[in-house]
Every structure is written in structure tokens, then in C-alpha cells.
Write a protein that holds these residues in place. Structure first.
Motif, mmCIF file in Angstrom:
data_model
loop_
_atom_site.group_PDB
_atom_site.id
_atom_site.type_symbol
_atom_site.label_atom_id
_atom_site.label_comp_id
_atom_site.label_asym_id
_atom_site.label_seq_id
_atom_site.Cartn_x
_atom_site.Cartn_y
_atom_site.Cartn_z
ATOM 1 N N PHE A 1 0.819 -1.209 0.000
ATOM 2 C CA PHE A 1 0.000 0.000 0.000
ATOM 3 C C PHE A 1 0.855 1.262 0.000
ATOM 4 O O PHE A 1 0.550 2.230 -0.675
ATOM 5 C CB PHE A 1 -0.938 -0.012 1.201
ATOM 6 N N GLN A 2 1.941 1.279 0.751
ATOM 7 C CA GLN A 2 2.792 2.461 0.827
ATOM 8 C C GLN A 2 3.451 2.781 -0.507
ATOM 9 O O GLN A 2 3.616 3.931 -0.870
ATOM 10 C CB GLN A 2 3.873 2.270 1.902
ATOM 11 N N HIS A 3 3.834 1.733 -1.263
ATOM 12 C CA HIS A 3 4.523 1.937 -2.542
ATOM 13 C C HIS A 3 3.663 1.586 -3.743
ATOM 14 O O HIS A 3 4.139 1.623 -4.870
ATOM 15 C CB HIS A 3 5.822 1.118 -2.573
ATOM 16 N N ASN A 4 2.419 1.209 -3.486
ATOM 17 C CA ASN A 4 1.457 0.906 -4.548
ATOM 18 C C ASN A 4 2.019 -0.087 -5.570
ATOM 19 O O ASN A 4 1.956 0.139 -6.773
ATOM 20 C CB ASN A 4 0.994 2.188 -5.238
ATOM 21 N N ILE A 5 2.571 -1.185 -5.088
ATOM 22 C CA ILE A 5 3.166 -2.175 -5.985
ATOM 23 C C ILE A 5 2.094 -3.051 -6.617
ATOM 24 O O ILE A 5 1.007 -3.232 -6.065
ATOM 25 C CB ILE A 5 4.211 -3.052 -5.267
ATOM 26 N N ASP A 6 2.397 -3.602 -7.778
ATOM 27 C CA ASP A 6 1.522 -4.528 -8.482
ATOM 28 C C ASP A 6 2.110 -5.932 -8.519
ATOM 29 O O ASP A 6 1.398 -6.901 -8.743
ATOM 30 C CB ASP A 6 1.299 -4.063 -9.928
ATOM 31 N N ARG B 1 -1.459 -13.980 0.722
ATOM 32 C CA ARG B 1 -0.892 -12.625 0.673
ATOM 33 C C ARG B 1 -1.145 -11.965 -0.677
ATOM 34 O O ARG B 1 -1.429 -10.770 -0.759
ATOM 35 C CB ARG B 1 0.607 -12.653 0.966
ATOM 36 N N ALA B 2 -1.066 -12.724 -1.773
ATOM 37 C CA ALA B 2 -1.325 -12.157 -3.101
ATOM 38 C C ALA B 2 -2.768 -11.684 -3.208
ATOM 39 O O ALA B 2 -3.038 -10.579 -3.687
ATOM 40 C CB ALA B 2 -1.012 -13.179 -4.191
ATOM 41 N N LEU B 3 -3.704 -12.504 -2.754
ATOM 42 C CA LEU B 3 -5.114 -12.137 -2.829
ATOM 43 C C LEU B 3 -5.446 -11.003 -1.860
ATOM 44 O O LEU B 3 -6.179 -10.074 -2.198
ATOM 45 C CB LEU B 3 -5.990 -13.351 -2.531
ATOM 46 N N ASP B 4 -4.921 -11.081 -0.656
ATOM 47 C CA ASP B 4 -5.188 -10.086 0.368
ATOM 48 C C ASP B 4 -4.689 -8.695 -0.042
ATOM 49 O O ASP B 4 -5.349 -7.688 0.183
ATOM 50 C CB ASP B 4 -4.528 -10.527 1.670
ATOM 51 N N ASN B 5 -3.510 -8.657 -0.668
ATOM 52 C CA ASN B 5 -2.903 -7.383 -1.076
ATOM 53 C C ASN B 5 -3.203 -7.020 -2.524
ATOM 54 O O ASN B 5 -2.824 -5.962 -2.988
ATOM 55 C CB ASN B 5 -1.386 -7.437 -0.867
ATOM 56 N N GLN B 6 -3.851 -7.920 -3.246
ATOM 57 C CA GLN B 6 -4.206 -7.748 -4.657
ATOM 58 C C GLN B 6 -2.980 -7.375 -5.498
ATOM 59 O O GLN B 6 -2.948 -6.380 -6.206
ATOM 60 C CB GLN B 6 -5.320 -6.728 -4.813
ATOM 61 N N ILE B 7 -1.972 -8.231 -5.386
ATOM 62 C CA ILE B 7 -0.734 -8.086 -6.153
ATOM 63 C C ILE B 7 -0.352 -9.446 -6.736
ATOM 64 O O ILE B 7 -0.733 -10.484 -6.204
ATOM 65 C CB ILE B 7 0.431 -7.561 -5.287
ATOM 66 N N TYR B 8 0.383 -9.421 -7.828
ATOM 67 C CA TYR B 8 1.001 -10.640 -8.343
ATOM 68 C C TYR B 8 2.193 -10.954 -7.454
ATOM 69 O O TYR B 8 2.923 -10.049 -7.028
ATOM 70 C CB TYR B 8 1.506 -10.436 -9.767
#
Length: 111
Positions: free
Chosen positions: A15-20, A44-51
Motif C-alpha cells: 500500500f505504501q509503494h502501490n506495488i503490483d 498474501r497475493a489475494l489479500d494485497n491484490q498483487i502478483y
């Protein structure tokens, strides 16, 4: 944006760095806890919505890296690599990232 960080620190950084995308180097040994680490990555991928690409140390006592998309359903699943060294080519579609984050607002629930 992609970022490489140590295990355990990515939760807030998503969230702080808006990573994908997150490259997650680990060394999970084949003991009784070994089956749990891939579930951890998926969560963690699903929770943070990141690959996430979680690269486990190579060798007979390690292995099985996992590439997980930010959403899993009946048509989309994580890719678990073989025990031995392997190569995959994956494409990250930024349109899907935006679509998933708009449809499933997990990130807003964390505020």
C-alpha cells in the motif's frame, strides 16, 4: 512497479509503494511446515491484490516456487513450479489489476 524486499515486510509496502508485483525470495525447507508456505503466498497475493512470485531456494530439500495472480477463480490458478530449477514466462496485465481492484475492494477494507 515491482519491488524486492525481505520476507515479512511486504504487507504494508503493498500500500505504501502501490506495488503490483512482488518478488518474494525464500528458503522453505521440506519439513512438516513445507506445504503451508504456498498457501501463505496465495493468501498474501489475494489479500494485497498483487502478483507474487515466491522463489524458493533450489535443491532437493527446497523447491516448488509459486507464481500467484492477484485473483484466483475457477479459470485462474497459481502456477507451482517443479521441484528442480525451471523457467516460466508470465505476463502481467495491468488492466486486470485495475479490474480486480475495482470489483473486489479488499484494499479499501484494510483502511
Amino acid at each position: 512497479m515491482a519491488i524486492l524486499i525481505e520476507d515479512g515486510l511486504f504487507f504494508g509496502l503493498a500500500f505504501q509503494h502501490n506495488i503490483d508485483f512482488l518478488l518474494h525470495p525464500v528458503a522453505f525447507y521440506r519439513d512438516n511446515s513445507f506445504p503451508s508456505w504456498q498457501h501463505f503466498v496465495i493468501t498474501r497475493a489475494l489479500d494485497n491484490q498483487i502478483y507474487m512470485l515466491s522463489l524458493n531456494r533450489a535443491g532437493n530439500e527446497y523447491g516448488n516456487p509459486i507464481f500467484c495472480p492477484l485473483w484466483i477463480d475457477y479459470n485462474i490458478s497459481p502456477t507451482i513450479l517443479k521441484e528442480h530449477e525451471d523457467v516460466i514466462i508470465a505476463e502481467i496485465d495491468t488492466d486486470i489489476i485495475q479490474k480486480v481492484r475495482e470489483e473486489y475492494r479488499f484494499r479499501e477494507d484494510r483502511k
